[in-house]
Design a protein around this motif. Structure first.
Motif, PDB file in Angstrom:
ATOM      1  N   TRP A 565       0.833  -1.196   0.000  1.00 56.41           N
ATOM      2  CA  TRP A 565       0.000   0.000   0.000  1.00 56.41           C
ATOM      3  C   TRP A 565       0.872   1.252   0.000  1.00 56.41           C
ATOM      4  N   MET A 566       0.346   2.276  -0.622  1.00 57.23           N
ATOM      5  CA  MET A 566       0.901   3.622  -0.466  1.00 57.23           C
ATOM      6  C   MET A 566      -0.261   4.594  -0.476  1.00 57.23           C
ATOM      7  N   ARG A 567      -0.210   5.575   0.428  1.00 58.37           N
ATOM      8  CA  ARG A 567      -1.161   6.665   0.301  1.00 58.37           C
ATOM      9  C   ARG A 567      -0.686   7.550  -0.847  1.00 58.37           C
ATOM     10  N   ILE A 568      -1.610   8.133  -1.574  1.00 59.87           N
ATOM     11  CA  ILE A 568      -1.216   8.980  -2.700  1.00 59.87           C
ATOM     12  C   ILE A 568      -0.339  10.135  -2.222  1.00 59.87           C
ATOM     13  N   PHE A 569      -0.639  10.682  -1.023  1.00 58.72           N
ATOM     14  CA  PHE A 569       0.182  11.788  -0.540  1.00 58.72           C
ATOM     15  C   PHE A 569       1.590  11.334  -0.159  1.00 58.72           C
ATOM     16  N   GLU A 570       1.813   9.998  -0.035  1.00 61.65           N
ATOM     17  CA  GLU A 570       3.148   9.488   0.245  1.00 61.65           C
ATOM     18  C   GLU A 570       4.011   9.373  -1.001  1.00 61.65           C
ATOM     19  N   VAL A 571       3.375   9.438  -2.166  1.00 59.75           N
ATOM     20  CA  VAL A 571       4.143   9.421  -3.413  1.00 59.75           C
ATOM     21  C   VAL A 571       4.940  10.723  -3.502  1.00 59.75           C
ATOM     22  N   PRO A 572       6.252  10.640  -3.768  1.00 60.11           N
ATOM     23  CA  PRO A 572       7.060  11.873  -3.819  1.00 60.11           C
ATOM     24  C   PRO A 572       6.511  12.863  -4.848  1.00 60.11           C
ATOM     25  N   GLU A 573       6.423  14.120  -4.424  1.00 64.11           N
ATOM     26  CA  GLU A 573       5.911  15.149  -5.322  1.00 64.11           C
ATOM     27  C   GLU A 573       7.005  15.571  -6.288  1.00 64.11           C
ATOM     28  N   GLY A 574       6.618  15.818  -7.528  1.00 63.00           N
ATOM     29  CA  GLY A 574       7.579  16.255  -8.533  1.00 63.00           C
ATOM     30  C   GLY A 574       6.899  17.120  -9.563  1.00 63.00           C
ATOM     31  N   ALA A 575       7.666  17.998 -10.176  1.00 60.53           N
ATOM     32  CA  ALA A 575       7.117  18.845 -11.234  1.00 60.53           C
ATOM     33  C   ALA A 575       6.723  17.981 -12.435  1.00 60.53           C
ATOM     34  N   LYS A 576       5.995  18.598 -13.359  1.00 61.18           N
ATOM     35  CA  LYS A 576       5.475  17.841 -14.493  1.00 61.18           C
ATOM     36  C   LYS A 576       6.592  17.208 -15.321  1.00 61.18           C
ATOM     37  N   ASN A 577       7.729  17.889 -15.377  1.00 58.71           N
ATOM     38  CA  ASN A 577       8.826  17.373 -16.191  1.00 58.71           C
ATOM     39  C   ASN A 577       9.890  16.637 -15.378  1.00 58.71           C
ATOM     40  N   ALA A 578       9.603  16.349 -14.086  1.00 54.61           N
ATOM     41  CA  ALA A 578      10.564  15.622 -13.235  1.00 54.61           C
ATOM     42  C   ALA A 578      10.520  14.132 -13.557  1.00 54.61           C
ATOM     43  N   LYS A 579      11.589  13.435 -13.186  1.00 59.79           N
ATOM     44  CA  LYS A 579      11.674  12.005 -13.492  1.00 59.79           C
ATOM     45  C   LYS A 579      11.000  11.126 -12.455  1.00 59.79           C
ATOM     46  N   GLY A 580      10.858  11.636 -11.236  1.00 58.85           N
ATOM     47  CA  GLY A 580      10.220  10.835 -10.185  1.00 58.85           C
ATOM     48  C   GLY A 580      11.226   9.985  -9.422  1.00 58.85           C
ATOM     49  N   ARG A 581      10.717   9.164  -8.507  1.00 52.15           N
ATOM     50  CA  ARG A 581      11.552   8.299  -7.664  1.00 52.15           C
ATOM     51  C   ARG A 581      11.286   6.843  -7.996  1.00 52.15           C
ATOM     52  N   ALA A 582      12.296   6.007  -7.863  1.00 54.20           N
ATOM     53  CA  ALA A 582      12.139   4.576  -8.126  1.00 54.20           C
ATOM     54  C   ALA A 582      11.212   3.969  -7.076  1.00 54.20           C
ATOM     55  N   LEU A 583      10.155   3.317  -7.543  1.00 50.78           N
ATOM     56  CA  LEU A 583       9.169   2.733  -6.643  1.00 50.78           C
ATOM     57  C   LEU A 583       9.786   1.648  -5.756  1.00 50.78           C
ATOM     58  N   GLN A 584      10.809   0.979  -6.273  1.00 51.01           N
ATOM     59  CA  GLN A 584      11.475  -0.068  -5.493  1.00 51.01           C
ATOM     60  C   GLN A 584      12.047   0.487  -4.194  1.00 51.01           C
ATOM     61  N   ASN A 585      12.402   1.785  -4.202  1.00 55.32           N
ATOM     62  CA  ASN A 585      12.995   2.389  -3.009  1.00 55.32           C
ATOM     63  C   ASN A 585      11.944   2.883  -2.011  1.00 55.32           C
ATOM     64  N   GLN A 591      14.267  -8.434  -3.240  1.00 56.00           N
ATOM     65  CA  GLN A 591      15.192  -8.187  -4.356  1.00 56.00           C
ATOM     66  C   GLN A 591      14.786  -8.958  -5.615  1.00 56.00           C
ATOM     67  N   ASP A 592      14.330 -10.224  -5.439  1.00 56.98           N
ATOM     68  CA  ASP A 592      14.023 -11.057  -6.605  1.00 56.98           C
ATOM     69  C   ASP A 592      12.563 -10.969  -7.029  1.00 56.98           C
ATOM     70  N   ASP A 593      11.834  -9.952  -6.526  1.00 57.76           N
ATOM     71  CA  ASP A 593      10.431  -9.755  -6.880  1.00 57.76           C
ATOM     72  C   ASP A 593      10.334  -8.550  -7.812  1.00 57.76           C
ATOM     73  N   SER A 594       9.246  -8.452  -8.555  1.00 54.08           N
ATOM     74  CA  SER A 594       9.057  -7.293  -9.433  1.00 54.08           C
ATOM     75  C   SER A 594       7.600  -6.880  -9.442  1.00 54.08           C
ATOM     76  N   ILE A 595       7.378  -5.590  -9.726  1.00 58.02           N
ATOM     77  CA  ILE A 595       6.026  -5.027  -9.680  1.00 58.02           C
ATOM     78  C   ILE A 595       5.297  -5.335 -10.982  1.00 58.02           C
TER      79      ILE A 595
END
Length: 840
Positions: A565-585, A591-595
């Motif tokens: 689970w993640m709350r939407i407000f827990e998703v890192p905020e970024g500008a429209k042209n930002a790359k974002g954060r790796a969800l794995q982090n 380690q051997d699982d994938s989304i």
């Protein structure tokens, strides 16, 4: 060494151990812990008994507190005067005790922590309810023990008709243990005790129907019920308390938070001071002024707000950072037969009822003995009145009272007590009227004796008496609950601090995620030029984009069948042209699982919503499973098992459905099946599922699943050698689940095996990535709709044995916008950047 002295060698370790144990037991038994029967510590008991001894009842004049303290000190409590006076003061404070035991006159302190006046200036007397604790004390209902100098006796416990431990609670720190018991409402406690008497098998849950929760003298709000339930069931728990606050418009355009009740044991002045410090430090924004407008009519603390602040956000920050929200750690430890025990709700009720039963038995035995003694005397007096002339003659002929008694005993076969009563009888008792009174009294006494014997022989009658006395207590002293209960929340929620605004969530193919305010996408006027949606890494692209609100939930599913689970407000905020954060982090994924899948959910705490929605999952081996969203409504940091994955299998896709969608599954061998979701019964969270489609052979596997809400969308299939086509959903007939399916693409050596199935519409784009890293992006509307069993058209030319590795449906990203449509209010309608608010 002087003459006569003798030195005895002892082991200091043993001496320290035994001395400390003696000290600790003295503290535990004689100072810090209350008795489970009357809910009083020795000092409280001595104060009440000492006040009764002095005769300062509720209907008598007040007496100086110093006089009472001195009497208690001199007779029963050989400690400092402050210990006795502080106890008296607390028993008189209506914000400390739910039902005060002392009626104080003068300055007894304040809820702001002001000290009471010295005992020479204040006066006290017993409250009426305190007299109910002392009632029947003179009827041998409880044991007495010698005081500190063996000169007087004091009660070891009070007979109390009031369940004092429950209604007033207790707190104390002993050696190696402490007690902290909350107060409760008297009316609720009486109802709960009555229910227990009626049904001894009732459990704690049953008692909680009557005794809802603690009821604090300062009122406030009990926020969340889990801690209350735990405390009632185990004797230990954490009750969250909040002040009672409302939002008022104090003048035009100006709002304020008005606090009228605060949590129990919170110092109001300290709370206001610390809040002001936090405002000055900038930790709490939005408050322009704080005023304490409390007076004799009640409490009123005003937090005046700035014009641009959001009242609810400020209020929730006050709850989070100040004593306006605090907790009461429940630790129900009391003395049971002289030993400390942890007690749940039922235990406390059992011990009180047992105590009251013993009091009723002892009181009845005492009254029976007194009645029989009086009846015995009356029998002698009646004999004397029947033979009055002979009795008078006999007494006149006697030389002394002793001789008269002996002659009476010998003549009428009387006892010593009866003979003495006759000798001491007054002349007025010889009148006819008095003789009639003697006989009437004797008859009444015989009825009373029979009744008392019946009480002693019949436990049901004794329990009925306890219930009647409790009903009287409830009728006389019971009142309405002060603390309101909020059942909905079980803890302080961080989302209460965050405005519930709309945002855009973007997730790239490589698993980079970010949250952007929707306002950033509302760009430009009519005919304006669009902006670049996001900067992605090499070979990466935006695969998922949807609109959500900050308070929504994001469910994340992995190929091993786990859900995070993640709350939407827990998703890192970024500008429209930002790359974002790796969800794995951001989540604790192995380690051997994938989304594999993302689902946007409105609210996993809304009972109606989670009961009406389902999660449908498919695995590569053709297994399908449907589970109610309710099963995923209890988040855990390390995730939970969403589906039982069999060996050699893995989760492929997960979709949110309404229970009446249609499900389509496609196989690597080129077959696809369409069936109603109702064909899949919903099952538990850890179940493995049922067969959704039959594989052609051991090498076959499911390559895609779609949930069809309507037939307007098309089905897109793509093969490994670059062929694909778009078909109508209606081309696939509805069958039962578990079948082999129908041909969805004509698989040949030329086309290669099927690798993907997506539901698409004209506004979507298609992204294709080859194993050699070549990517191609095309508009779906460039592909014509064709028949189900055809080979399809070439989507990409592959060279040198290259194959398609991945296919993704992505939102339409145009560098230059066409005309931006406006809604009725003149705001741009988001169509090009945001064309899909579902969980694709």
């Amino acid at each position: 060494m002087s003459d006569g002295e003798n030195i005895i060698k002892i082991d200091i370790d043993e001496e320290m151990r035994s001395a400390y144990i003696d000290y600790s037991m003295s503290v535990i038994v004689s100072r810090a812990l209350p008795d489970v029967r009357d809910g009083l510590k020795p000092v409280h008991r001595r104060v009440l008994y000492g006040m009764q001894d002095l005769g300062v009842y509720s209907n008598r004049p007040y007496k100086k507190s110093a006089r009472i303290v001195g009497d208690v000190l001199g007779k029963y409590h050989p400690h400092g005067d402050s210990s006795v006076y502080d106890t008296m003061v607390r028993m008189a404070q209506p914000w400390s005790l739910r039902y005060p035991m002392v009626d104080g006159q003068g300055n007894f302190g304040s809820v702001d922590g002001d000290s009471p006046a010295a005992m020479r200036y204040t006066e006290s007397r017993l409250q009426k309810i305190a007299e109910e604790l002392l009632a029947d004390l003179d009827k041998e209902t409880v044991d007495f023990s010698l005081n500190f100098d063996d000169s007087l006796e004091e009660p070891t416990v009070l007979p109390t008709k009031v369940p004092n431990l429950l209604v007033n609670g207790a707190s104390g720190i002993a050696v190696g243990m402490a007690t902290n018991m909350p107060p409760h409402n008297l009316s609720e406690c009486v109802d709960g005790i009555t229910a227990y008497i009626d049904n001894r098998e009732i459990d704690v849950e049953g008692l909680m129907e009557f005794i809802k929760a603690p009821d604090f003298p300062t009122g406030g709000v009990i926020y969340g019920y889990e801690g209350v339930k735990e405390a009632f069931e185990t004797g230990k728990g954490r009750v969250i308390m909040r002040g009672k606050a409302i939002i008022e418009e104090i003048r035009e355009g100006k709002e304020a938070i008005i606090v009228t009740e605060i949590p129990y044991q919170v110092n109001k002045a300290d709370m206001i001071k610390k809040t002001a410090d936090l405002v000055n430090e900038g930790k709490i924004a939005g408050i322009s002024d704080i005023r304490d407008e409390s007076d004799r009519n009640g409490m009123r603390v005003v937090y005046e707000l700035k014009r641009d602040s959001i009242p609810n956000v400020v209020l929730n920050k006050l709850f989070k950072y100040t004593a306006l929200q605090s907790s009461f750690p429940v630790n129900n430890i009391a003395l049971v037969k002289g030993r400390p025990e942890v007690l749940n709700l039922k235990d406390m009720i059992i011990h009180f009822v047992d105590h009251r039963h013993e009091v009723v038995v002892r009181r009845t035995k005492y009254e029976l003995r007194k009645a029989e003694e009086r009846a015995h005397i009356l029998e002698g007096l009646i004999i004397a009145s029947d033979n009055i002339d002979e009795v008078i003659k006999l007494i006149r002929a006697s030389k002394s009272p002793d001789e008269a008694r002996e002659k009476l005993i010998a003549r009428f076969d009387l006892s010593e007590i009866q003979a003495r009563a006759i000798v001491e009888m007054r002349l007025r008792q010889l009148t006819g009227l008095e003789q009639d009174k003697l006989r009437a009294e004797y008859e009444d006494l015989m009825l009373k004796i029979a009744d008392l014997k019946d009480i002693l022989a019949n436990e049901d009658r004794r329990m009925s008496i306890i219930k009647e006395e409790l009903a009287y207590i409830k009728d006389k002293y019971g009142d309405e609950r002060r603390s309101k209960i909020e059942y909905s929340a079980n803890e302080m929620r961080i989302e209460d601090l965050i405005p519930d605004k709309e945002v855009v969530i973007t997730i790239s193919h490589a698993g980079y995620i970010k949250r952007t305010p929707l306002d950033e996408y509302r760009v430009q006027s009519r005919g304006g030029v669009g902006a670049k949606g996001s900067a992605t890494r090499d070979k990466d692209f935006l695969e998922h984009l949807f609109v959500a609100t900050n308070h929504n939930w994001l469910l994340i599913f992995t190929e091993k069948g786990k859900c995070f689970w993640m709350r939407i407000f827990e998703v890192p905020e970024g500008a429209k042209n930002a790359k974002g954060r790796a969800l794995q982090n951001l989540i604790n994924i192995e380690q051997d699982d994938s989304i594999k899948a993302f689902i946007n959910v409105q609210d996993i705490k809304d009972e109606d919503y989670i009961q009406d929605k389902y999660i449908v999952m498919a695995t590569k081996k053709g297994v399908i499973k449907k589970t109610k969203l309710e099963a995923y409504s209890r988040p855990r940091t390390n995730g939970i098992n969403a589906i039982g994955i069999r060996e050699g299998d893995e989760l492929l896709e997960a979709k949110l459905t309404n229970g009446s969608n249609e499900i389509m599954l496609a196989l690597k061998s080129g077959k696809a099946i369409r069936f109603n979701e109702e064909k899949v019964r919903f099952m538990g969270r850890t179940a493995s599922g049922v067969r959704g489609i039959t594989l052609a052979d051991d090498n076959d596997e499911v390559v895609g699943m779609i949930a069809v809400e309507n037939e307007e969308a098309n089905v897109l299939v793509v093969s490994s050698n670059g062929y694909g086509k778009r078909s109508e959903v209606s081309d696939y007939r509805i069958t039962n689940r578990g079948g082999k399916g129908v041909k969805t693409i004509n698989v040949t050596d030329k086309t290669g095996t099927l690798i993907a199935m997506k539901n698409v519409c004209d506004d979507d784009d298609l992204m294709i990535i080859t194993r050699k890293g070549i990517t191609i992006r095309m508009h779906i509307d460039a592909l014509r709709v064709m028949g189900r069993a055809t080979q399809g058209v070439k989507l990409i030319s592959l060279r040198g044995g290259d194959e398609i590795a991945a296919v993704a449906k992505v939102y339409r990203d145009r560098e230059e916008e066409d005309e931006v449509e406006l809604d009725e209010d003149g705001n741009p309608i988001i169509t090009d950047q945001i064309n899909d608010s579902e969980e694709e």
